[in-house]
Design an enzyme around this catalytic site. Sequence first.
Site, short mmCIF file in Angstrom:
data_model
loop_
_atom_site.label_atom_id
_atom_site.label_comp_id
_atom_site.label_asym_id
_atom_site.label_seq_id
_atom_site.Cartn_x
_atom_site.Cartn_y
_atom_site.Cartn_z
N ASN A 140 0.97 -1.55 -0.09
CA ASN A 140 -0.07 -0.07 -0.05
C ASN A 140 0.86 1.45 0.10
O ASN A 140 0.31 2.01 0.46
CB ASN A 140 -1.21 -0.19 1.01
CG ASN A 140 -1.42 1.64 1.68
OD1 ASN A 140 -2.48 1.71 0.87
ND2 ASN A 140 -1.20 1.98 2.54
N TYR A 146 3.56 9.75 -11.26
CA TYR A 146 3.00 8.38 -10.54
C TYR A 146 2.05 7.76 -11.24
O TYR A 146 1.85 6.39 -10.77
CB TYR A 146 1.87 9.30 -9.84
CG TYR A 146 0.98 8.64 -8.86
CD1 TYR A 146 1.01 8.40 -7.64
CD2 TYR A 146 -0.66 8.44 -8.72
CE1 TYR A 146 0.65 7.78 -6.72
CE2 TYR A 146 -1.30 8.02 -7.94
CZ TYR A 146 -0.88 7.63 -6.71
OH TYR A 146 -1.71 7.00 -5.95
#
Length: 450
Positions: free
Chosen positions: A291, A356
């Site tokens: 995560n 990203y």
Amino acid sequence: MSDRYIDFANSSLGHRLVGALGLPSPVRLERWQAGRLRPVEGALLIGGGPLAARVNAFANRLTDAIYRYGDEPAGAAEWIPGAGPKLKAVVFDASDLQRTDQLKRLREFFQPLMKSLDRCAHLVILGRAPESLDDPFAASAQRALEGFSRSLAKELRSGGTLQLIYVGDGAEDQLEGPLRFFLSPKSAFVSGQVIRLQACDTQVSDWTRPLAGRKALVTGAARGIGASIAETLARDGADVILLDVPPAKADLEALAARLGGRAVTLDICAGDAAAQLTEQLPEGLDILVHNAGITRDKTLANMTPDFWDAVLAVNLNAPQTLTQALLDSGALHDHARIILLASISGIAGNRGQTNYAVSKAGLIGLAQAWATTLQARGISINAVAPGFIETQMTAHIPFGLREAGRRMSSLGQGGLPQDVAEAVAWLAQPGTGAFTGQALRVCGQSVLGA
């Protein structure tokens, strides 16, 4: 962060005003609550082809109110349009549709239901993967289900969702797990998705604690989505290990103590991170959730090398390196579940986030590439791709962009960390070895990349 527009739209005055102006009127989504016992609280309608009978065999574990529309499944009470109860869940088996003229059964089945759906109803269509069929006309008919399901999902109102599940040969016995997820409030912010199930030799033995006896590691677990994932895995019975950077130690240890888990502080980008992590896991792992992630947003013209390198190091290289080390050391058990937190930015792209988007698309590619190899050990690997989720990070987005992110989806609102956590917890279950190498979007059927 509170969504004031939803608060207003669901007030007495606001409901009348947005209706008069023709503005979006999103409802507050129903989400899983502690103490709930059944996936479906209300009427479940089952119909269609031969898989309907397979669903009917375990339907009494989903709800007490089971109905049929048509001849199948035998034994269920008949649902009559206009006279039957409001429908909380619907399953239609379209796996036997093999010709264009048979596709009209989609309209014939669903059209009478549309005004009889309860608030936050959940619908699922079952089919057969087109690529598994030799008959090109049958493959065409089954591929047509994707267009129908995604379009109908955008027509649902009052928080309704719809998914398409392609059921592979031998995967018929794995239907209960996906339906428990997709027909329940656990999938409140998942809609318009197409997933593929394949045969799997592991099953959940206790649906009240599906992760009992399994050891899970969650990176980036101190707060936000990571903390919610750890809480949800612990709720479902997992023994959780929470990992985050040393500066987050206080929050990490407090959460670990509350969940009865263990805290590990580690910089996952350190040169010896893999060796340190393996040493911390003498008993090995059954569930690995990557995560941890960061953003460093700039348009490419203004992107510094430091911004690019930092995002790629944390978001992509660390999961690759750490997972490979855990596999090589044997710390990841057979039948383990690996879940990678990607993003719809990795699917649709996003202005100012080339670094990203590269990292998140790379995670989806990692799941796809590793799936076949890891199947030999019964290990599944999947990506979860959140859309706009209400977190501390999104709370700092400029107002206009934040509102656009919330409203540009079929559900007309942002999701919650719990929505991502529920998807991760489902993918962590033993039976979801039937689902591997795929990306599950938790985005409310965002228009981005839809």
